[in-house]
Motif scaffolding. Structure first.
Motif, mmCIF file in Angstrom:
data_model
loop_
_atom_site.group_PDB
_atom_site.id
_atom_site.type_symbol
_atom_site.label_atom_id
_atom_site.label_comp_id
_atom_site.label_asym_id
_atom_site.label_seq_id
_atom_site.Cartn_x
_atom_site.Cartn_y
_atom_site.Cartn_z
ATOM 1 N N ILE A 98 0.851 -1.187 0.000
ATOM 2 C CA ILE A 98 0.000 0.000 0.000
ATOM 3 C C ILE A 98 0.888 1.239 0.000
ATOM 4 C CG2 ILE A 98 -1.752 1.288 1.273
ATOM 5 C CD1 ILE A 98 -2.753 -1.334 2.379
ATOM 6 N N VAL A 99 0.626 2.132 -0.931
ATOM 7 C CA VAL A 99 1.394 3.375 -1.035
ATOM 8 C C VAL A 99 1.101 4.245 0.186
ATOM 9 C CG1 VAL A 99 1.765 5.463 -2.394
ATOM 10 C CG2 VAL A 99 1.347 3.265 -3.550
ATOM 11 N N HIS A 100 2.158 4.781 0.814
ATOM 12 C CA HIS A 100 1.927 5.650 1.974
ATOM 13 C C HIS A 100 2.538 7.033 1.813
ATOM 14 C CE1 HIS A 100 5.937 5.616 4.073
ATOM 15 N NE2 HIS A 100 6.096 4.554 3.310
ATOM 16 N N VAL A 101 3.427 7.208 0.832
ATOM 17 C CA VAL A 101 4.014 8.523 0.566
ATOM 18 C C VAL A 101 4.156 8.702 -0.935
ATOM 19 C CG1 VAL A 101 6.049 10.006 0.783
ATOM 20 C CG2 VAL A 101 5.278 8.671 2.747
ATOM 21 N N ILE A 109 6.221 2.540 -0.583
ATOM 22 C CA ILE A 109 5.154 1.558 -0.408
ATOM 23 C C ILE A 109 5.438 0.741 0.843
ATOM 24 C CG2 ILE A 109 3.962 -0.421 -1.434
ATOM 25 C CD1 ILE A 109 5.115 0.521 -4.155
ATOM 26 N N PHE A 110 4.423 0.541 1.676
ATOM 27 C CA PHE A 110 4.513 -0.405 2.775
ATOM 28 C C PHE A 110 4.233 -1.801 2.229
ATOM 29 C CE2 PHE A 110 3.479 2.921 6.188
ATOM 30 C CZ PHE A 110 4.792 2.943 6.634
ATOM 31 N N ASN A 115 7.162 -5.851 7.751
ATOM 32 C CA ASN A 115 7.308 -4.455 8.142
ATOM 33 C C ASN A 115 8.511 -3.833 7.432
ATOM 34 O OD1 ASN A 115 6.962 -2.020 9.452
ATOM 35 N ND2 ASN A 115 7.994 -2.676 11.325
ATOM 36 N N GLU A 117 9.472 -0.933 3.862
ATOM 37 C CA GLU A 117 8.969 -0.067 2.813
ATOM 38 C C GLU A 117 9.856 -0.157 1.587
ATOM 39 O OE1 GLU A 117 8.852 3.919 4.302
ATOM 40 O OE2 GLU A 117 10.987 4.255 4.027
ATOM 41 N N PRO A 158 -1.465 8.242 -1.784
ATOM 42 C CA PRO A 158 -1.395 7.516 -0.508
ATOM 43 C C PRO A 158 -2.656 6.684 -0.277
ATOM 44 C CG PRO A 158 -0.581 9.739 -0.217
ATOM 45 C CD PRO A 158 -1.142 9.677 -1.619
ATOM 46 N N GLY A 159 -2.474 5.440 0.108
ATOM 47 C CA GLY A 159 -3.582 4.525 0.308
ATOM 48 C C GLY A 159 -3.869 3.630 -0.878
ATOM 49 N N GLU A 161 -3.602 0.649 -3.350
ATOM 50 C CA GLU A 161 -3.110 -0.721 -3.267
ATOM 51 C C GLU A 161 -2.458 -1.098 -4.602
ATOM 52 O OE1 GLU A 161 -6.022 -3.465 -1.728
ATOM 53 O OE2 GLU A 161 -6.969 -1.887 -0.523
ATOM 54 N N GLN A 195 -4.664 -6.773 4.663
ATOM 55 C CA GLN A 195 -3.985 -5.994 5.685
ATOM 56 C C GLN A 195 -4.173 -6.571 7.082
ATOM 57 O OE1 GLN A 195 -4.371 -1.637 5.156
ATOM 58 N NE2 GLN A 195 -5.717 -2.099 3.437
#
Length: 289
Positions: A98-101, A109-110, A115, A117, A158-159, A161, A195
Motif C-alpha cells: 500500500i502506497v503511503h508517501v 510503499i509499505f 514491516n 517499505e 497515498p492509500g 493498493e 492488511q
C-alpha cells in the motif's frame, strides 16, 4: 514480435535519465494474449494484436483440427482496439503493498507481507491500458473474477493498493536499511491487499502485565490458543509461485529471478521451500560483470 506490438508499447530510458536504452513493459515469465497468424509465403507464424480482452473458451473443429474461438466468449471483443495484451505478470519477485508517501516523481510503499517499505518512481507505473488488462484478468483470493477495473484510479496516491516487482538496488547490502525498489507497478482494486485477518472471534483472556513504558498497553493471556497465519497465507504470491514449480510435470522445471531480492525475501523463500519436503531447491547464482 516487434517492440511496437509489446503491451504498452516501448520506451527509451537509461539509468541516469538520458534516454539511451530501449525498454518494454513485458518481461520474461509474463502471460500475453494475442492472435497467431501464418504467412503463406514462408509458413512462418507471428504474433498479431487481438480484439479479445480475456482468454476465450475454445473447441477443436472436427474437419480441420484447428482450435476455434466461441463467438460469445468475449462480448466486448468487437468493441475494443486490437492489441497484444499483458494479462498476468510473472510471480518471480512479485509483491503487494500500500502506497503511503507520494512526492513529485517518487514515493514509498509499505509491504503487505512484512514491516518494510519500498521505494518507487512514478514512471515505473504500468500505462492505464496495460493496468486495465491486468486487473480485468486478475483472480483474487476469493476466486471471483474482478469486474471493477474501470473504477481504479489512474494515478497513484497515498492509500493506493499496488502490486509490483521488488528487487535490491546496488549498494543495498552495505546499508543498515534495505535498499529495495519497486517497478512495474499495477494499481489494484480496493480490498485486494490483505492488511489484517481475524484469528479468533469472541476470545477471552486475562490481563497479565501492564506496560510501564506505554500507557494503556500490556499483555493478555488467552484462555484458548489461536492458530497463527501460515507462511502460505502470509506470503500468497510466493506460495503460488512455489506451487506452480512443484506441480510442473517436467523434471527440470525452474524459475530464475531476474533481479537480486532483499535479504528478507531470500530468507522467506528458503523457509517456504523447506516445507516442500525436499522437492524444491533454492540456488544462488553469481551476477555477471
Amino acid at each position: 514480435f516487434p517492440p511496437v506490438l509489446s503491451p504498452g508499447g516501448y520506451f527509451e530510458t537509461s539509468r541516469d535519465g538520458s534516454r539511451s536504452r530501449l525498454g518494454v513493459w513485458a518481461h520474461e515469465g509474463d502471460t500475453l494474449l494475442f492472435d497467431v497468424v501464418v504467412d503463406t509465403v514462408d509458413g512462418r507464424c507471428r504474433v498479431e494484436p487481438t480484439k479479445f480482452l480475456v482468454p476465450a473458451q475454445r473447441h477443436t473443429s472436427d474437419d480441420s483440427g484447428v482450435a476455434e474461438v466461441e463467438p460469445e466468449a468475449d462480448e466486448n471483443a468487437q468493441n475494443c482496439e486490437p492489441a497484444v495484451r499483458l494479462i498476468a505478470t510473472s510471480l518471480a519477485g512479485r509483491a503487494e503493498g500500500i502506497v503511503h508517501v507520494v512526492k513529485e516523481n517518487y514515493g514509498f510503499i509499505f509491504l503487505a507481507e512484512r514491516n518494510a517499505e519500498v521505494y518507487f518512481r512514478l514512471y515505473d507505473t504500468f500505462p492505464p491500458d496495460v493496468n486495465a488488462d491486468l486487473v480485468r484478468n486478475l483472480t483474487p483470493t476469493s476466486g471471483k473474477p474482478c469486474s471493477d477495473y474501470e473504477t481504479i484510479p489512474k494515478t497513484i496516491a497515498p492509500g493506493t493498493e499496488v502490486s509490483f516487482d521488488v528487487f535490491l538496488q546496488d549498494g543495498g547490502r552495505q546499508q543498515m536499511k534495505e535498499n529495495a525498489k519497486a517497478m512495474r507497478l499495477a494499481i489494484l482494486p480496493n480490498g485486494s491487499v490483505m492488511q489484517r485477518k481475524v484469528l479468533a472471534s469472541c476470545a477471552r483472556g486475562k490481563i497479565t502485565k501492564e506496560d510501564p513504558k506505554q500507557r494503556f498497553a500490556g499483555t493478555i493471556e488467552l484462555e484458548e490458543p489461536v492458530v497463527r497465519m501460515s507462511d502460505e497465507e502470509r506470503h500468497p504470491l510466493a506460495a503460488k509461485l512455489l506451487d506452480c514449480v512443484d506441480s510442473d510435470p517436467s523434471d527440470e522445471a525452474s524459475i530464475l529471478f531476474p533481479h537480486s531480492l532483499p535479504v528478507s525475501e531470500n530468507k522467506m523463500f528458503e523457509k517456504m521451500i523447506g516445507g516442500h519436503q525436499g522437492r524444491l531447491v533454492l540456488e544462488y547464482v553469481s551476477r555477471g560483470g
